[in-house]
Design an enzyme around this catalytic site. Sequence first.
Site, PDB file in Angstrom:
ATOM      1  N   GLU A  51      -0.019  -8.396   4.907  1.00 45.80           N
ATOM      2  CA  GLU A  51       1.500  -9.259   5.101  1.00 45.80           C
ATOM      3  C   GLU A  51       2.179  -8.414   5.700  1.00 45.80           C
ATOM      4  O   GLU A  51       2.548  -7.257   5.127  1.00 45.80           O
ATOM      5  CB  GLU A  51       1.549  -9.568   3.604  1.00 45.80           C
ATOM      6  CG  GLU A  51       3.098 -10.302   3.303  1.00 45.80           C
ATOM      7  CD  GLU A  51       3.404 -10.348   1.898  1.00 45.80           C
ATOM      8  OE1 GLU A  51       4.528 -10.398   1.594  1.00 45.80           O
ATOM      9  OE2 GLU A  51       2.639 -10.374   1.014  1.00 45.80           O
ATOM     10  N   GLY A  56      -5.643  12.033   4.088  1.00 47.27           N
ATOM     11  CA  GLY A  56      -6.717  10.963   4.506  1.00 47.27           C
ATOM     12  C   GLY A  56      -6.907   9.964   3.411  1.00 47.27           C
ATOM     13  O   GLY A  56      -7.756   9.269   3.379  1.00 47.27           O
ATOM     14  N   HIS A  57      -6.011  10.001   2.370  1.00 45.51           N
ATOM     15  CA  HIS A  57      -6.230   9.141   1.306  1.00 45.51           C
ATOM     16  C   HIS A  57      -6.195   7.620   1.544  1.00 45.51           C
ATOM     17  O   HIS A  57      -6.891   6.613   1.208  1.00 45.51           O
ATOM     18  CB  HIS A  57      -5.279   9.354  -0.087  1.00 45.51           C
ATOM     19  CG  HIS A  57      -5.789  10.827  -0.481  1.00 45.51           C
ATOM     20  ND1 HIS A  57      -6.947  11.077  -1.054  1.00 45.51           N
ATOM     21  CD2 HIS A  57      -4.970  11.920  -0.372  1.00 45.51           C
ATOM     22  CE1 HIS A  57      -6.589  12.389  -1.522  1.00 45.51           C
ATOM     23  NE2 HIS A  57      -5.397  12.974  -0.959  1.00 45.51           N
ATOM     24  N   GLY A  58      -5.277   7.219   2.540  1.00 47.17           N
ATOM     25  CA  GLY A  58      -4.932   6.102   2.796  1.00 47.17           C
ATOM     26  C   GLY A  58      -6.176   5.396   3.631  1.00 47.17           C
ATOM     27  O   GLY A  58      -6.481   4.061   3.507  1.00 47.17           O
ATOM     28  N   ALA A  59      -6.704   6.214   4.672  1.00 48.83           N
ATOM     29  CA  ALA A  59      -7.851   5.770   5.316  1.00 48.83           C
ATOM     30  C   ALA A  59      -9.057   5.364   4.283  1.00 48.83           C
ATOM     31  O   ALA A  59      -9.843   4.494   4.388  1.00 48.83           O
ATOM     32  CB  ALA A  59      -8.361   6.690   6.361  1.00 48.83           C
ATOM     33  N   MET A  62       0.813  -1.015   0.113  1.00 48.76           N
ATOM     34  CA  MET A  62      -0.044   0.098  -0.034  1.00 48.76           C
ATOM     35  C   MET A  62       0.840   1.275  -0.043  1.00 48.76           C
ATOM     36  O   MET A  62       1.868   1.180   0.975  1.00 48.76           O
ATOM     37  CB  MET A  62      -0.854   0.101   1.067  1.00 48.76           C
ATOM     38  CG  MET A  62      -1.957   1.412   1.358  1.00 48.76           C
ATOM     39  SD  MET A  62      -2.867   1.160   2.689  1.00 48.76           S
ATOM     40  CE  MET A  62      -3.859   2.589   2.562  1.00 48.76           C
ATOM     41  N   LEU A  63       0.758   2.231  -0.841  1.00 52.43           N
ATOM     42  CA  LEU A  63       1.545   3.151  -1.198  1.00 52.43           C
ATOM     43  C   LEU A  63       0.646   4.614  -1.497  1.00 52.43           C
ATOM     44  O   LEU A  63      -0.097   4.347  -2.590  1.00 52.43           O
ATOM     45  CB  LEU A  63       2.355   3.173  -2.061  1.00 52.43           C
ATOM     46  CG  LEU A  63       3.516   4.491  -2.323  1.00 52.43           C
ATOM     47  CD1 LEU A  63       4.201   4.907  -0.752  1.00 52.43           C
ATOM     48  CD2 LEU A  63       4.585   4.259  -3.340  1.00 52.43           C
ATOM     49  N   GLN A  93       0.247  12.655   0.653  1.00 56.91           N
ATOM     50  CA  GLN A  93       0.187  12.063   1.958  1.00 56.91           C
ATOM     51  C   GLN A  93      -0.158  12.942   3.085  1.00 56.91           C
ATOM     52  O   GLN A  93      -0.075  14.309   2.933  1.00 56.91           O
ATOM     53  CB  GLN A  93       1.669  11.372   2.416  1.00 56.91           C
ATOM     54  CG  GLN A  93       2.026  10.219   1.832  1.00 56.91           C
ATOM     55  CD  GLN A  93       3.487   9.759   2.130  1.00 56.91           C
ATOM     56  OE1 GLN A  93       4.223  10.210   2.692  1.00 56.91           O
ATOM     57  NE2 GLN A  93       3.831   8.987   1.263  1.00 56.91           N
TER      58      GLN A  93
END
Length: 413
Positions: free
Chosen positions: A269, A244-247, A234-235, A241
């Site tokens: 993993e 809030g895009h990761g959430a 995941m990147l 960054q």
Amino acid sequence: MTAGMTGAINTMEKKLAEYKCDTNEAVSLKLVRFPEDVDDDGTTFHPEYSHQLFGDDEVAFGYKGLQIQLFYSAGNLSTLFKVKYSSKVTEVFDCVEPDDIEGKIREIVPAGFTCNTDDFISLLEKDANFKPFGTLLHTYTVHNEEAGELTYQIHKADITCPGFQEYHERLQTFLMWFIETASFIDADDDRWDFFLVFEKYNKDGETLYATVGYMTVYNYYVYPDKTRPRVSQMLILPPFQGEGHGAQLLEAVHRFYCSLPKVQDITAEDPSENYVKLRDYVLVKLCQGLPSFAADKLHLGFSADMVKEAQNKLKINKKHARRVYEILRLRATDMSDEDKAREYRLEVKKRLFGPYRKNQRELAKMRKCLRPEELVSHMGQMDTQTQHEELEKSYQVVVEDYRRIIERLASQA
């Protein structure tokens, strides 16, 4: 060896040292939307890691003023690759070989890049035709101080999408610069799912799409008829960054798999600390509305109902559901009340003590089969006092992480 020879060697070593460059600074990355971005240093970002290509020291030898430029068009990731330097070691020392920079970069950057800026600008114009791959799963907006409301889309793709394989080969090069233990995947395996984040933006009155980040998930088989999707990579790219895009990505992926009856649960993993914190936040957000996690049930302890409901409705396994319970219970607990605070502390420490208890069981087995001198060496590893200190330290770290998640939930409410 004479003093004169030693001095000459030292002088030569100093001169050679001038031809060493920090590769985390030398590598310049860029996501280009407009031709003027190419010469704008404000759009440049640099790697966090470069050891996979340049060794543990993250140093390139043989050049002064080294610049390794890897510029990508914002959407399709068409690539410009250039190496620049002010001088090369062979100009002074004809017997010393500089590092093969182009050879190292070619290990990760697929063929098809250009080394000519004008050709790159031509490729940039073709980004107007670039459209996101796969199926649209989710659309959301983020408020930006300068640009106002920006729209983002999350798509699910697979390797059969026309043009996606080549695009993915370019996209995955970013992993080497931003994930410490990154490795490329065998994308030909049809059990891989790809989830991509794009920003919609306007250029000369047209709607274009910029690559923001992505996630790869592998679907493992679970006997007899289930699958267990495991997040592999995941990147979110550095310019995006902290927004809030990761959430958004993780929640969209989770909701997608929750809709599939054949999915047992969703795992990751070798997750990083940051990923675990992100997952905690997303899972708490999803679970807080479930009846078994209601505020009036939390003080009764972690229950079988919680495990069952989290598993059945949200594909969350018992271990992750336990963390969700602890976070929600902390939010519902008045920690200024000594009795309630103590109850909560013991509840979390009971889980944290698991590995220590396992050690004690193993030690009991050892007592039966080890000689006294061997037993002493094992027993000395951690006495009871040290165990208590380590447990308290672990507890404080966990609670600090939980508080941050609770604060983030409150700010998003």
